[in-house]
Write an enzyme that holds these catalytic residues in place. Structure first.
Site, PDB file in Angstrom:
ATOM      1  N   PRO A  11       8.583   0.128   1.047  1.00 41.87           N
ATOM      2  CA  PRO A  11       8.582  -0.177   2.480  1.00 41.87           C
ATOM      3  C   PRO A  11       7.929  -1.506   2.837  1.00 41.87           C
ATOM      4  O   PRO A  11       6.915  -1.894   2.263  1.00 41.87           O
ATOM      5  CB  PRO A  11       7.806   0.990   3.098  1.00 41.87           C
ATOM      6  CG  PRO A  11       7.101   1.647   1.968  1.00 41.87           C
ATOM      7  CD  PRO A  11       7.907   1.392   0.742  1.00 41.87           C
ATOM      8  N   ASN A  12       8.562  -2.150   3.796  1.00 42.72           N
ATOM      9  CA  ASN A  12       8.120  -3.398   4.420  1.00 42.72           C
ATOM     10  C   ASN A  12       8.389  -4.637   3.569  1.00 42.72           C
ATOM     11  O   ASN A  12       8.233  -5.762   4.062  1.00 42.72           O
ATOM     12  CB  ASN A  12       6.634  -3.338   4.817  1.00 42.72           C
ATOM     13  CG  ASN A  12       6.375  -2.271   5.853  1.00 42.72           C
ATOM     14  OD1 ASN A  12       7.036  -2.252   6.890  1.00 42.72           O
ATOM     15  ND2 ASN A  12       5.454  -1.363   5.572  1.00 42.72           N
ATOM     16  N   ARG A  19       6.386 -12.687   7.129  1.00 36.05           N
ATOM     17  CA  ARG A  19       5.093 -12.338   7.711  1.00 36.05           C
ATOM     18  C   ARG A  19       4.035 -12.430   6.604  1.00 36.05           C
ATOM     19  O   ARG A  19       4.353 -12.281   5.436  1.00 36.05           O
ATOM     20  CB  ARG A  19       5.073 -10.883   8.227  1.00 36.05           C
ATOM     21  CG  ARG A  19       6.040 -10.576   9.337  1.00 36.05           C
ATOM     22  CD  ARG A  19       5.423 -10.886  10.702  1.00 36.05           C
ATOM     23  NE  ARG A  19       6.260 -10.407  11.791  1.00 36.05           N
ATOM     24  CZ  ARG A  19       7.383 -10.971  12.202  1.00 36.05           C
ATOM     25  NH1 ARG A  19       7.830 -12.055  11.592  1.00 36.05           N
ATOM     26  NH2 ARG A  19       8.080 -10.475  13.203  1.00 36.05           N
ATOM     27  N   TYR A  24       1.416 -12.603   0.714  1.00 38.37           N
ATOM     28  CA  TYR A  24       2.623 -12.320  -0.065  1.00 38.37           C
ATOM     29  C   TYR A  24       3.467 -13.555  -0.383  1.00 38.37           C
ATOM     30  O   TYR A  24       4.485 -13.431  -1.067  1.00 38.37           O
ATOM     31  CB  TYR A  24       3.461 -11.263   0.666  1.00 38.37           C
ATOM     32  CG  TYR A  24       2.720  -9.953   0.855  1.00 38.37           C
ATOM     33  CD1 TYR A  24       2.350  -9.179  -0.252  1.00 38.37           C
ATOM     34  CD2 TYR A  24       2.346  -9.502   2.115  1.00 38.37           C
ATOM     35  CE1 TYR A  24       1.657  -7.989  -0.098  1.00 38.37           C
ATOM     36  CE2 TYR A  24       1.657  -8.315   2.289  1.00 38.37           C
ATOM     37  CZ  TYR A  24       1.310  -7.564   1.181  1.00 38.37           C
ATOM     38  OH  TYR A  24       0.617  -6.392   1.338  1.00 38.37           O
ATOM     39  N   ASN A  75       8.212  -2.021  -7.333  1.00 42.44           N
ATOM     40  CA  ASN A  75       7.085  -2.295  -6.442  1.00 42.44           C
ATOM     41  C   ASN A  75       7.182  -1.241  -5.343  1.00 42.44           C
ATOM     42  O   ASN A  75       7.938  -1.412  -4.382  1.00 42.44           O
ATOM     43  CB  ASN A  75       7.169  -3.703  -5.855  1.00 42.44           C
ATOM     44  CG  ASN A  75       5.971  -4.000  -4.958  1.00 42.44           C
ATOM     45  OD1 ASN A  75       5.212  -3.098  -4.595  1.00 42.44           O
ATOM     46  ND2 ASN A  75       5.796  -5.254  -4.583  1.00 42.44           N
ATOM     47  N   ALA A  78       3.394   0.498  -0.220  1.00 39.30           N
ATOM     48  CA  ALA A  78       2.329   1.428   0.179  1.00 39.30           C
ATOM     49  C   ALA A  78       2.474   2.800  -0.478  1.00 39.30           C
ATOM     50  O   ALA A  78       1.464   3.515  -0.656  1.00 39.30           O
ATOM     51  CB  ALA A  78       2.301   1.565   1.696  1.00 39.30           C
ATOM     52  N   HIS A  81       0.210   4.159  -3.424  1.00 33.89           N
ATOM     53  CA  HIS A  81      -1.104   4.764  -3.234  1.00 33.89           C
ATOM     54  C   HIS A  81      -1.042   6.190  -2.685  1.00 33.89           C
ATOM     55  O   HIS A  81      -2.084   6.820  -2.507  1.00 33.89           O
ATOM     56  CB  HIS A  81      -1.937   3.879  -2.292  1.00 33.89           C
ATOM     57  CG  HIS A  81      -1.779   2.409  -2.566  1.00 33.89           C
ATOM     58  ND1 HIS A  81      -2.169   1.853  -3.770  1.00 33.89           N
ATOM     59  CD2 HIS A  81      -1.247   1.393  -1.838  1.00 33.89           C
ATOM     60  CE1 HIS A  81      -1.886   0.543  -3.744  1.00 33.89           C
ATOM     61  NE2 HIS A  81      -1.327   0.251  -2.584  1.00 33.89           N
ATOM     62  N   ASP A  88       6.674  11.651  -9.749  1.00 34.33           N
ATOM     63  CA  ASP A  88       7.456  12.715 -10.402  1.00 34.33           C
ATOM     64  C   ASP A  88       8.866  12.231 -10.725  1.00 34.33           C
ATOM     65  O   ASP A  88       9.411  12.541 -11.790  1.00 34.33           O
ATOM     66  CB  ASP A  88       7.509  13.959  -9.511  1.00 34.33           C
ATOM     67  CG  ASP A  88       6.190  14.723  -9.497  1.00 34.33           C
ATOM     68  OD1 ASP A  88       5.327  14.446 -10.364  1.00 34.33           O
ATOM     69  OD2 ASP A  88       6.016  15.589  -8.626  1.00 34.33           O
ATOM     70  N   GLU A  99       5.435  -1.572 -13.258  1.00 33.89           N
ATOM     71  CA  GLU A  99       4.994  -1.562 -11.852  1.00 33.89           C
ATOM     72  C   GLU A  99       4.541  -2.976 -11.475  1.00 33.89           C
ATOM     73  O   GLU A  99       3.785  -3.604 -12.232  1.00 33.89           O
ATOM     74  CB  GLU A  99       3.827  -0.578 -11.730  1.00 33.89           C
ATOM     75  CG  GLU A  99       3.175  -0.512 -10.370  1.00 33.89           C
ATOM     76  CD  GLU A  99       1.991   0.467 -10.366  1.00 33.89           C
ATOM     77  OE1 GLU A  99       1.799   1.222 -11.365  1.00 33.89           O
ATOM     78  OE2 GLU A  99       1.246   0.457  -9.375  1.00 33.89           O
ATOM     79  N   HIS A 101       2.958  -5.523  -8.359  1.00 37.59           N
ATOM     80  CA  HIS A 101       2.392  -5.794  -7.035  1.00 37.59           C
ATOM     81  C   HIS A 101       2.248  -7.299  -6.884  1.00 37.59           C
ATOM     82  O   HIS A 101       1.692  -7.963  -7.772  1.00 37.59           O
ATOM     83  CB  HIS A 101       1.036  -5.104  -6.854  1.00 37.59           C
ATOM     84  CG  HIS A 101       1.181  -3.631  -6.975  1.00 37.59           C
ATOM     85  ND1 HIS A 101       1.781  -2.892  -5.990  1.00 37.59           N
ATOM     86  CD2 HIS A 101       0.886  -2.781  -7.976  1.00 37.59           C
ATOM     87  CE1 HIS A 101       1.839  -1.632  -6.383  1.00 37.59           C
ATOM     88  NE2 HIS A 101       1.308  -1.536  -7.590  1.00 37.59           N
ATOM     89  N   ILE A 102       2.726  -7.793  -5.768  1.00 38.96           N
ATOM     90  CA  ILE A 102       2.678  -9.233  -5.515  1.00 38.96           C
ATOM     91  C   ILE A 102       1.232  -9.684  -5.356  1.00 38.96           C
ATOM     92  O   ILE A 102       0.810 -10.701  -5.912  1.00 38.96           O
ATOM     93  CB  ILE A 102       3.508  -9.558  -4.258  1.00 38.96           C
ATOM     94  CG1 ILE A 102       4.972  -9.165  -4.486  1.00 38.96           C
ATOM     95  CG2 ILE A 102       3.379 -11.034  -3.883  1.00 38.96           C
ATOM     96  CD1 ILE A 102       5.795  -9.101  -3.205  1.00 38.96           C
ATOM     97  N   SER A 103       0.478  -8.932  -4.589  1.00 38.77           N
ATOM     98  CA  SER A 103      -0.933  -9.266  -4.350  1.00 38.77           C
ATOM     99  C   SER A 103      -1.805  -8.617  -5.426  1.00 38.77           C
ATOM    100  O   SER A 103      -1.368  -7.696  -6.135  1.00 38.77           O
ATOM    101  CB  SER A 103      -1.365  -8.767  -2.967  1.00 38.77           C
ATOM    102  OG  SER A 103      -1.301  -7.350  -2.908  1.00 38.77           O
ATOM    103  N   ARG A 108      -8.431  -6.049  -2.925  1.00 39.36           N
ATOM    104  CA  ARG A 108      -8.184  -5.659  -1.531  1.00 39.36           C
ATOM    105  C   ARG A 108      -8.900  -4.334  -1.215  1.00 39.36           C
ATOM    106  O   ARG A 108      -9.840  -3.960  -1.902  1.00 39.36           O
ATOM    107  CB  ARG A 108      -6.669  -5.599  -1.297  1.00 39.36           C
ATOM    108  CG  ARG A 108      -5.994  -6.957  -1.589  1.00 39.36           C
ATOM    109  CD  ARG A 108      -4.513  -6.939  -1.335  1.00 39.36           C
ATOM    110  NE  ARG A 108      -4.219  -6.723   0.081  1.00 39.36           N
ATOM    111  CZ  ARG A 108      -2.997  -6.470   0.551  1.00 39.36           C
ATOM    112  NH1 ARG A 108      -1.968  -6.393  -0.280  1.00 39.36           N
ATOM    113  NH2 ARG A 108      -2.815  -6.293   1.837  1.00 39.36           N
ATOM    114  N   ARG A 112      -6.236   0.681  -1.963  1.00 34.98           N
ATOM    115  CA  ARG A 112      -5.182   0.065  -2.778  1.00 34.98           C
ATOM    116  C   ARG A 112      -5.544   0.047  -4.263  1.00 34.98           C
ATOM    117  O   ARG A 112      -4.757  -0.430  -5.098  1.00 34.98           O
ATOM    118  CB  ARG A 112      -4.900  -1.367  -2.307  1.00 34.98           C
ATOM    119  CG  ARG A 112      -4.353  -1.449  -0.910  1.00 34.98           C
ATOM    120  CD  ARG A 112      -3.955  -2.874  -0.553  1.00 34.98           C
ATOM    121  NE  ARG A 112      -3.967  -3.054   0.886  1.00 34.98           N
ATOM    122  CZ  ARG A 112      -2.957  -2.771   1.710  1.00 34.98           C
ATOM    123  NH1 ARG A 112      -1.828  -2.275   1.239  1.00 34.98           N
ATOM    124  NH2 ARG A 112      -3.066  -2.967   3.015  1.00 34.98           N
TER     125      ARG A 112
END
Ligand code: CA2
Length: 146
Positions: A11-12, A19, A24, A75, A78, A81, A88, A99, A101-103, A108, A112
């Site tokens: 998501p997002n 943004r 990011y 990725n 959210a 977490h 599963d 896996e 993650h950009i950040s 953080r 996270r």
């Protein structure tokens, strides 16, 4: 099984490059997809790119990957977490999972720092910006060749 890599974004991430560039970066998800397609071709692989804001849709994508993909880059955003359901689903996939993650999630907020997905992932890349997707593809190329 072919050399198809399924790349899954949560998501997002459709807002990437539009943004919060301080976290990011400026690349859009379309840019990331184009970069991944080019690298996959160099590595002798193909990639299928997917993004959804819905947990169930991400799970359906993982299920579909079971029959067609040699590896997964994910990725989960959210849902990393929070989602035992995505964990599963990934456990039903036989190939390697990386896996991304950009950040740097470890720099953080505390919430996270924990990832359900890491319990299944064969590797985790965080804090390398959108280049993390390329690193993940290179790692999958190695794992699939082994
Ligand atoms: O660093 C990552 O890649 C994250 O997976 C991104 C998630 C965040 O919840 C994770 O903790 C770490 C958030 C994705 C939101 O993406 C946006 C992109 C541009 C603008 C706004 C949100």
């Amino acid at each position: 099984m072919t050399g198809l890599i399924q790349i899954i974004n949560g998501p997002n991430l459709n807002l990437l490059g539009k943004r919060q560039p301080e976290i990011y970066g400026f690349e859009t998800l379309e840019d990331v997809e184009a970069d991944c397609a080019a690298l996959a071709a160099d590595l002798g692989l193909q990639c299928a790119f997917y993004q959804s804001n819905y947990e169930g849709a991400l799970i359906d994508c993982i299920h579909q990957a079971r029959d067609k993909a040699a590896g997964i880059v994910i990725n989960p955003a959210a849902y990393t977490h929070t989602s035992v359901a995505i964990l599963d689903a990934l456990k039903t996939f036989d190939g390697p999972v990386i896996e991304v993650h950009i950040s740097n999630v470890h720099q953080r907020e505390d919430f996270r720092h924990h990832s359900y997905v890491s319990l299944r992932a064969d590797g985790v890349i965080a804090g390398c910006g959108t280049e993390g997707y390329q690193l993940a593809l290179r790692r999958l190329a190695t794992l699939i060749a082994d």
